[in-house]
Design a protein around this motif. Structure first.
Motif, short mmCIF file in Angstrom:
data_model
loop_
_atom_site.label_atom_id
_atom_site.label_comp_id
_atom_site.label_asym_id
_atom_site.label_seq_id
_atom_site.Cartn_x
_atom_site.Cartn_y
_atom_site.Cartn_z
N VAL A 1 -11.59 8.20 20.66
CA VAL A 1 -12.37 7.78 19.49
C VAL A 1 -13.12 8.98 18.93
CG1 VAL A 1 -14.30 6.35 18.73
CG2 VAL A 1 -12.58 5.39 20.28
N GLY A 2 -13.05 9.14 17.61
CA GLY A 2 -13.72 10.24 16.94
C GLY A 2 -12.86 11.49 16.77
N GLN A 3 -11.67 11.52 17.38
CA GLN A 3 -10.80 12.69 17.30
C GLN A 3 -10.18 12.80 15.90
OE1 GLN A 3 -7.87 12.69 20.39
NE2 GLN A 3 -7.04 14.69 19.85
N ARG A 4 -10.08 14.03 15.41
CA ARG A 4 -9.46 14.29 14.11
C ARG A 4 -7.94 14.32 14.29
NH1 ARG A 4 -13.12 17.56 10.64
NH2 ARG A 4 -11.41 19.01 10.21
N VAL A 5 -7.23 13.49 13.52
CA VAL A 5 -5.79 13.32 13.74
C VAL A 5 -5.04 13.25 12.42
CG1 VAL A 5 -6.09 12.13 15.96
CG2 VAL A 5 -6.07 10.79 13.82
N LEU A 6 -3.72 13.43 12.51
CA LEU A 6 -2.84 13.18 11.39
C LEU A 6 -1.70 12.28 11.85
CD1 LEU A 6 -0.51 16.19 10.59
CD2 LEU A 6 -1.96 16.16 12.60
N ILE A 7 -0.99 11.72 10.87
CA ILE A 7 -0.02 10.66 11.16
C ILE A 7 1.39 11.12 10.87
CG2 ILE A 7 0.76 8.38 10.39
CD1 ILE A 7 -2.16 7.63 10.00
N HIS A 8 2.30 10.82 11.81
CA HIS A 8 3.74 10.94 11.59
C HIS A 8 4.17 9.61 10.99
CE1 HIS A 8 8.03 10.95 12.40
NE2 HIS A 8 7.98 12.20 12.82
N PRO A 9 4.76 9.61 9.78
CA PRO A 9 4.94 8.36 9.05
C PRO A 9 6.15 7.50 9.42
CG PRO A 9 5.66 10.20 7.72
CD PRO A 9 5.09 10.79 8.98
N ILE B 1 0.85 -1.19 0.00
CA ILE B 1 0.00 0.00 0.00
C ILE B 1 0.89 1.24 0.00
CG2 ILE B 1 -1.77 1.30 1.27
CD1 ILE B 1 -2.73 -1.40 2.40
N MET B 2 0.57 2.18 -0.87
CA MET B 2 1.36 3.40 -1.02
C MET B 2 0.98 4.44 0.02
SD MET B 2 1.19 3.82 -5.19
CE MET B 2 2.51 5.05 -5.25
N GLY B 3 1.77 5.52 0.09
CA GLY B 3 1.40 6.70 0.86
C GLY B 3 2.14 6.88 2.16
N LEU B 4 2.69 8.10 2.36
CA LEU B 4 3.39 8.42 3.60
C LEU B 4 2.52 9.15 4.61
CD1 LEU B 4 5.89 8.04 1.55
CD2 LEU B 4 7.13 9.43 3.21
N ASP B 5 1.86 10.20 4.16
CA ASP B 5 1.13 11.04 5.11
C ASP B 5 -0.36 10.80 5.01
OD1 ASP B 5 0.09 12.63 2.94
OD2 ASP B 5 1.93 13.81 2.94
N GLY B 6 -1.10 11.30 5.99
CA GLY B 6 -2.54 11.13 5.96
C GLY B 6 -3.20 11.68 7.20
N ALA B 7 -4.52 11.88 7.09
CA ALA B 7 -5.31 12.39 8.21
C ALA B 7 -6.67 11.72 8.20
CB ALA B 7 -5.45 13.90 8.11
N GLY B 8 -7.26 11.62 9.38
CA GLY B 8 -8.57 10.99 9.51
C GLY B 8 -9.07 11.10 10.93
N THR B 9 -9.86 10.12 11.36
CA THR B 9 -10.42 10.13 12.71
C THR B 9 -10.08 8.82 13.43
OG1 THR B 9 -12.53 9.28 11.85
CG2 THR B 9 -12.34 11.66 12.13
N VAL B 10 -9.90 8.93 14.72
CA VAL B 10 -9.57 7.76 15.54
C VAL B 10 -10.77 6.82 15.59
CG1 VAL B 10 -8.95 6.94 17.84
CG2 VAL B 10 -7.91 9.05 16.93
N GLU B 11 -10.52 5.55 15.26
CA GLU B 11 -11.57 4.54 15.27
C GLU B 11 -11.47 3.65 16.51
OE1 GLU B 11 -14.29 2.11 12.39
OE2 GLU B 11 -13.73 4.21 12.55
N GLU B 12 -10.23 3.26 16.87
CA GLU B 12 -10.03 2.40 18.04
C GLU B 12 -8.73 2.80 18.73
OE1 GLU B 12 -9.86 -1.70 16.99
OE2 GLU B 12 -11.73 -1.67 15.83
N VAL B 13 -8.73 2.75 20.07
CA VAL B 13 -7.52 3.00 20.87
C VAL B 13 -7.54 2.06 22.07
CG1 VAL B 13 -7.27 5.43 20.22
CG2 VAL B 13 -8.68 4.82 22.19
N ASP B 14 -6.41 1.97 22.76
CA ASP B 14 -6.36 1.20 24.01
C ASP B 14 -7.29 1.84 25.04
OD1 ASP B 14 -4.53 -0.57 23.00
OD2 ASP B 14 -2.79 0.37 23.96
N ALA B 15 -7.82 1.04 25.92
CA ALA B 15 -8.74 1.54 26.94
C ALA B 15 -8.10 2.55 27.87
CB ALA B 15 -9.30 0.36 27.75
N ASP B 16 -6.78 2.43 28.08
CA ASP B 16 -6.10 3.35 28.99
C ASP B 16 -5.41 4.51 28.28
OD1 ASP B 16 -4.12 1.91 27.76
OD2 ASP B 16 -3.05 1.36 29.60
#
Length: 347
Positions: A81-89, A60-75
């Motif tokens: 969840v639902g937060q708007r985020v971007l990714i450090h690649p 799968i191609m692509g270095l950068d990107g942005a979206g929303t958190v779908e799942e995280v650890d409980a702690d």
């Protein structure tokens, strides 16, 4: 899920939009529902050959990107969840000497999304939580995605490497490209006097409209002579360049005594004449730079938010028009970033 995949090396014929398995989030990771990404020169390089970069096909191609958190650890305490985020690649080991001292971008086991492992041109991505950052307010998803490579690269070049000051003058080559345009935006927000070059008068006009102080058409003018004319024979304090061989001589001749040249690329060739006499007689500094670490990413995002910097988007394509997006980037006609809408598939 749908994703943009390279199946071999060559041209657009090896790039496909296909169905892939949705990633399964591991402990310590964040699953992000992706909304947008942008294209970078390395996407063309990976398609064309990927030579020297350890990878497995299909990928799968692509270095950068942005979206929303779908799942995280409980702690998880920073992201929700639902937060708007971007990714450090850059996915790193966290244990080598460079990670331990906080410069993870030099990690000896670094894996970059879209290069060494599956990337961001997909509807879901799962990465370590430390690679996920909150989006600055006021940006679209594609604008936020653009920060993940170009703006952080420009930030490290200007702030960490060049240690540029507000009263200094910078020369930035090739202002239509993503890193150069990001460097211009950041430098102007810092109060720096900025001279930019391009071979395209239209791009120079747009750069002036965005705040550049002076422009030089590098096809019709001798850049170093033009720089000297603009600086009363002094030269610039800092050169920012990612072109390499084609501009190296002009870059060196444009620097003031004791000036700094920061380079992050070599699109025109990587074997320029060293010009050693000029380097030691004028006591010039040549600094290499690539991307940026987590601390720099955090600081850059805060700066972008504080100064309300808006990354420039040239054009945004739906995922299944990725061939057109790659062609636009390869044409070198773009001004700013070529974006990819990962939620939109045209009819």
């Amino acid at each position: 899920m749908k994703a943009v995949v390279i199946t071999g090396h060559g041209g657009n014929e090896v790039v496909e939009v296909r169905s892939c398995e949705r990633p399964v989030r591991q402990p310590g990771e964040v699953l992000v529902r992706m909304t947008a990404a942008t294209l970078n020169q390395v996407d063309l390089y990976m398609r064309n050959s990927g030579a020297g970069i350890t990878h497995q096909l299909p990928q799968i191609m692509g270095l950068d990107g942005a979206g929303t958190v779908e799942e995280v650890d409980a702690d998880e305490r920073v992201l929700a969840v639902g937060q708007r985020v971007l990714i450090h690649p850059a996915v790193t080991c966290g244990r080598c000497e460079f990670c331990q001292r906080g410069d993870n971008v030099l990690c000896t086991q670094i894996q970059l999304l879209g290069e060494h492992r599956h990337g961001t041109f997909a509807q879901w991505v799962s990465v370590p939580a430390r690679n996920v950052f909150a989006m600055p307010a006021g940006l679209s998803f594609v604008q936020a995605a653009a920060l993940g490579v170009n703006h952080i690269t420009a930030w490290r070049m200007l702030v960490t490497k060049a240690q540029i000051k507000p009263w200094e003058t910078a020369l930035i080559f090739g202002v239509g490209g993503g890193v150069s345009l990001a460097a211009m935006q950041l430098a102007k927000a810092m109060g720096v006097r900025v001279i930019v070059t391009s071979r395209d008068d239209h791009k120079l006009e747009r750069a002036l409209a965005l705040g550049a102080d002076h422009t030089i058409n590098s096809q019709t003018h001798d850049v170093s002579k033009a720089v000297m004319a603009l600086t009363d024979g002094r030269g610039v304090d800092v050169v920012i360049e990612n072109v390499g061989q084609a501009v190296w001589s002009a870059a060196m001749k444009s620097l003031v005594r004791g000036g700094r040249l920061v380079t992050c690329g070599a699109t025109s060739g990587d074997q320029p004449p060293a010009d050693l006499r000029r380097i030691f007689i004028r006591q010039l500094q040549i600094l290499g730079s690539t991307h940026g670490n987590f601390a720099e990413f955090h600081d850059m995002l805060a700066f972008v938010a504080q100064h309300r910097i808006q990354p420039v988007i040239d054009h945004e394509y739906p995922m299944d028009q990725v061939h057109a997006a790659l062609d636009r980037l390869a044409s070198q006609q773009q001004f700013g970033k070529v974006g990819l809408n990962l939620t939109c598939v045209s009819e």
